[in-house]
Scaffold this active site. Structure first.
Site, short mmCIF file in Angstrom:
data_model
loop_
_atom_site.label_atom_id
_atom_site.label_comp_id
_atom_site.label_asym_id
_atom_site.label_seq_id
_atom_site.Cartn_x
_atom_site.Cartn_y
_atom_site.Cartn_z
CB CYS A 76 -0.73 -0.23 1.27
SG CYS A 76 -1.94 -1.40 1.46
NE ARG A 100 4.42 1.58 -1.33
CZ ARG A 100 5.43 0.81 -0.83
NH1 ARG A 100 6.58 0.72 -1.49
NH2 ARG A 100 5.36 -0.02 -0.05
CD1 TRP A 139 -2.46 -4.27 -5.24
CD2 TRP A 139 -1.81 -5.97 -3.81
NE1 TRP A 139 -2.44 -5.43 -5.86
CE2 TRP A 139 -1.90 -6.49 -4.91
CE3 TRP A 139 -1.41 -6.39 -2.67
CZ2 TRP A 139 -1.57 -7.58 -4.92
CZ3 TRP A 139 -0.84 -7.80 -2.81
CH2 TRP A 139 -1.16 -8.43 -3.99
CG ASN A 165 2.43 -0.94 3.32
OD1 ASN A 165 1.91 -1.84 2.84
ND2 ASN A 165 3.73 -0.71 2.76
N GLY A 166 1.20 -2.95 5.63
CA GLY A 166 2.13 -4.18 6.13
C GLY A 166 0.91 -4.99 6.71
CD GLU A 223 12.32 -10.27 -16.31
OE1 GLU A 223 12.07 -10.92 -15.74
OE2 GLU A 223 11.91 -9.25 -16.57
CE LYS A 269 9.11 -7.10 -17.18
NZ LYS A 269 9.88 -8.14 -16.06
CD GLU A 326 5.65 -8.04 -15.17
OE1 GLU A 326 5.23 -7.96 -13.79
OE2 GLU A 326 6.70 -8.22 -15.34
CG HIS A 366 12.15 -33.78 -22.68
ND1 HIS A 366 12.49 -35.19 -22.75
CD2 HIS A 366 12.98 -33.02 -23.20
CE1 HIS A 366 13.65 -35.35 -23.10
NE2 HIS A 366 14.24 -33.97 -23.41
CE LYS A 398 9.05 -1.43 -9.63
NZ LYS A 398 9.45 -2.20 -10.61
#
Ligand code: AGP
Length: 606
Positions: free
Chosen positions: A2, A27, A74, A98-99, A479, A483, A486, A502, A601
Site C-alpha cells: 500500500c 504500490r 492493495w 501498510n503491512g 524473463e 514481461k 504481466e 519433452h 510494485k
C-alpha cells in the site's frame, strides 16, 4: 503493497497529499482515503478505486487543514471497498497502515470483549482501537501508541492522527517508511518518488522507530520511548526522474533509461587502467572460504539470480544454488557458515526475500543484498549491500532493475575472481572494456523500437506464446515471458529449449508464436535443431540473435539481430527486444501497462 503519505506544515495539506498519493499508486490502487486535521476535528474521506476518485471529492477547497494523512490500498485483508479503505478511525484516533498484523484476530476479539465495535474486515482497524484501549487505561497518547506497537505482530508502516491534538505520529516495522524534511514542513511517505518533488532530504526509518511531528518539530524515539538519532540523507533523484519524461508509460521510459542506468551502475566501480573493480561499499568475508553461493529472490530478480549462477560458476568454479525466495524460506535449507547468500531485489522490501535473507543470517551465512532502493530493509539489514543505480523504477514490470542487477552480478564476479587469483588485471581490463560497451550496444537496440513495434502489431491477437532458450538464455526467456504475461495478460510460458521435445512441442501449431533467443554461442547448433522442429510443425518463429547470418534467419517469421557480446552479458542485450515486444503488444491491447491488474510494485506481504 500500500502507499502512505503524510504532511505536517504550514500549507494546506489536501492537495499536497493527493498529489503525493498519485505518485504512489504503483504500490497498490484498489481504494484510497484521506484524513485532515483542522482545529481539533479530523475529516475523513475514503473511496473505492484509484486516487482520482478520491481527488474528485476532496480537492474542492473544503478539505482544509495543514496536517493530514492519505493512503492508497492493495487489499490483503478485506475486499477492496470504501469501508475497508484506510484511514481507519476509533474514537478520536485515525490510522493508515501498510503491512500485515498477523495477530489481529486475537487482538480484535479481546477488544470486542471490552465493548469496542469494528466496522471493517481489515487487520488495520485493530490499531486505533488498541490505542484507544490503552488511553482508556490512563496512558497518554504517545505511550498508548508505543504499547500498541509492542503488541502488534507482523509488519507495519503507520501514520496516526489524534482529533484533539495537532500531532502526526509515524512508525515502521518491516514495511518501508521515510520522512521528508522540507522547509518548515515535514512529509512521511512509503517511498521517495511520492515526495521527491517536495524535498530530496530524507530520514529512512528503521524497525521500531517512531516519529512525532508536532508544530513543525520532529522528534524520533524508539518503541521503548528512548530518543533515536537518524542521519538525514540526500537522494539524488530529481523530480523529473520520477516523472514520465515525455514517455507514454513509466515502463517505456525505464526501458529507454537502461543505457544510462547501466552506466550509472558502473560509475565509480570499474577501474579500467588498473583492471580492478571497486566495491568499497561491501566488506565480504574471506572469499577463499566461500564454499557455496546461494542466490535467492522473487520474480524478475530471481531470473537475474539464475543468470548469476551461470556467471559465477563459469568463472569462479564455486557452486551456486538459486532458489525462489518463497520456497527457500520454508525448506530449511542446509546452509553453512562458509556460504554466501546473495539476495536480489529492486524494492528491497519483498517480504519473501527479506525472510530468506533472515533465514540465511540465522544459519550463519554472510548475506549480501543487490538492491535498488537506498534505505530499504534489504539494503539495511543484510551484512553487505551493492546498490544498482537504476533510479526509481515506477512501472510495475521490472526492466532497468533487471539489467542493472545483471551488471552488478557481472562486476561482483570480476571482483571475486580477482580476490581468488582466478582473474588477473588483464582479464578484468578486457571484461571492463566489454561491459563499458554495453550501454552503447543497448542504445542501438532501442533504436530498433519502431521495427519491434511493427512486429508486435502482427502478434497482438495471439493467445499463447512459447519462449525458448538454452543456457544463460533460459532465464532470459523466462524473463521475456514474464514481461509479456504481466502487462498484456496474454499467456506466455518459457522453457529450456532442450525441454521442447519433452512436452511443449505438443503445443506447437500455426497459431502459437515461438520466441527463440539464440545467440551464436555454445548451444547455437542445438537451438537451430529446435527451430527446425518448430518450422516443421508450421510454428511461427520470432528469433533474437546476435548472428545476422543465422542459418535459420531466412526461415523465421520475425528476426531481431542484436549486437554480440560476451556470454555473461548477452542476456542484457537479448532482453531489450523482449521488453519492447511485450510493451508494444500491451500498449496495442490498451492494458494498464504501468499498473497491471492484480499486481503491485512491491510485494511487501507474503
Ligand atoms: C517483475 O516485472 C515483477 N514486478 C515482479 O516479479 C518483481 O520482480 C518481484 O516482485 C520482485 O520484486 P523485487 O525485485 O522488488 O524484490
Amino acid at each position: 503493497m500500500c502507499g502512505i503519505v503524510g504532511y505536517e506544515g504550514n500549507r494546506e495539506a489536501c492537495d499536497i497529499l493527493i498529489e503525493a498519493l498519485k505518485r504512489l499508486e504503483y504500490r497498490g490502487y484498489d481504494s484510497a482515503g484521506i484524513a485532515i486535521w483542522d482545529n481539533g476535528a479530523i475529516k475523513v474521506e475514503r473511496r473505492k478505486g484509484k486516487v482520482e476518485e478520491l481527488r474528485k471529492i476532496v480537492c474542492d477547497g473544503t478539505f482544509r487543514g495543514q496536517i493530514g494523512l492519505a493512503h492508497t490500498r492493495w487489499a490483503t485483508h478485506g475486499v477492496p471497498s470504501e469501508r475497508n479503505a484506510h484511514p481507519h478511525k476509533a474514537g478520536n484516533v485515525v490510522v493508515v497502515h501498510n503491512g500485515i498484523i498477523e495477530n489481529y484476530m486475537e487482538l480484535k476479539n479481546r477488544l470486542k470483549e471490552k465493548g469496542q465495535e469494528f466496522l471493517s474486515d481489515t487487520d488495520t482497524e485493530v490499531i486505533p482501537h488498541l490505542i484507544i484501549d490503552h488511553m482508556n487505561d490512563g496512558m497518554n497518547f504517545i505511550d498508548a501508541v508505543r504499547m500498541t506497537l509492542k503488541e502488534l505482530k507482523g509488519s507495519y508502516a503507520l501514520g496516526i492522527l489524534k482529533e484533539d491534538e495537532r500531532i502526526l505520529i509515524a512508525a515502521r516495522k518491516e514495511s518501508p517508511l521515510i520522512v521528508g524534511i522540507g522547509d518548515g514542513e515535514y512529509f512521511i511517505a512509503s517511498d521517495a518518488p511520492a515526495i521527491i518533488n517536495r524535498t530530496n532530504k530524507f530520514i529512512f526509518l528503521e524497525d521500531n522507530d517512531i516519529v512525532i511531528l508536532q508544530n513543525n518539530t520532529l522528534k524520533l524515539i524508539n518503541i521503548d520511548g528512548e530518543t533515536v538519532e537518524r542521519a538525514i540523507q540526500r537522494v539524488q533523484w530529481t523530480d523529473a526522474m520520477a516523472e514520465k519524461g515525455g514517455y507514454k508509460h513509466f515502463m517505456l521510459k525505464e526501458i529507454f533509461e537502461q543505457p544510462r542506468a547501466i552506466s550509472d551502475t558502473l560509475l565509480g566501480r570499474i577501474k579500467e587502467e588498473e583492471g580492478e573493480i571497486n566495491f568499497d561499499e561491501i566488506a565480504l568475508p574471506d572469499i577463499r572460504k566461500i564454499q557455496k553461493i546461494w542466490m535467492v529472490a522473487c520474480g524478475t530478480s530471481y531470473h537475474a539470480c539464475m543468470i548469476g549462477k551461470h556467471v559465477f560458476e563459469a568463472n569462479l568454479r564455486i557452486p551456486v544454488e538459486t532458489d525462489i525466495a518463497s520456497e527457500f524460506r520454508y525448506r530449511d535449507p542446509i546452509i553453512s557458515e562458509d556460504d554466501l547468500l546473495i539476495v536480489v531485489s529492486q524494492s528491497g522490501e519483498t517480504a519473501d526475500t527479506i525472510a530468506a535473507m533472515k533465514e540465511g543470517k540465522r544459519k550463519g551465512a554472510f548475506t549480501l543484498s543487490i538492491c535498488n532502493v537506498l534505505g530499504s530493509t534489504l539494503a539495511r539489514d543484510a551484512d553487505g549491500v551493492i546498490f544498482t543505480h537504476a533510479g526509481p523504477e515506477i512501472g510495475v514490470a521490472s526492466t532497468k532493475a533487471f539489467t542493472t542487477q545483471v551488471s552488478v552480478i557481472f562486476m561482483l564476479m570480476l571482483f571475486m575472481g580477482k580476490k581468488l587469483d582466478i582473474l588477473n588485471n588483464q582479464d578484468i581490463r578486457k571484461h571492463i572494456l566489454e561491459i563499458k560497451r554495453i550501454p552503447h550496444k543497448l542504445q542501438t537496440i532501442l533504436e530498433m523500437a519502431p521495427s519491434i513495434e511493427e512486429a508486435a502489431r502482427k502478434y497482438m491477437s495471439c493467445k499463447d506464446f512459447l519462449y525458448l532458450g538454452r543456457g544463460i538464455q533460459f532465464p532470459t526467456v523466462l524473463e521475456g515471458a514474464l514481461k509479456l504475461k504481466e502487462i498484456s495478460y496474454i499467456h506466455a510460458e518459457a522453457y529450456a529449449a532442450g525441454e521442447m521435445k519433452h512436452g511443449p512441442i505438443a503445443l506447437i501449431d500455426e497459431n502459437m508464436p515461438i520466441v527463440f533467443v539464440s545467440p551464436n554461442d555454445q548451444t547455437y547448433k542445438k537451438t537451430c535443431s529446435n527451430m527446425e522442429e518448430v518450422t516443421a510443425r508450421r510454428g511461427r518463429i520470432i528469433l533474437i540473435t546476435d548472428d545476422k547470418n543465422h542459418e535459420m534467419s531466412k526461415r523465421v517469421d520475425t528476426l531481431f539481430v542484436v549486437p554480440d557480446t560476451i556470454y555473461e552479458l548477452q542476456p542484457i542485450l537479448s532482453m531489450a527486444p523482449l521488453q519492447l515486444f511485450a510493451y508494444y503488444i500491451a500498449n496495442f491491447l490498451g492494458t494498464d501497462v504501468d499498473q497491471p491488474r492484480n499486481l503491485a510494485k512491491s510485494v511487501t506481504v507474503e
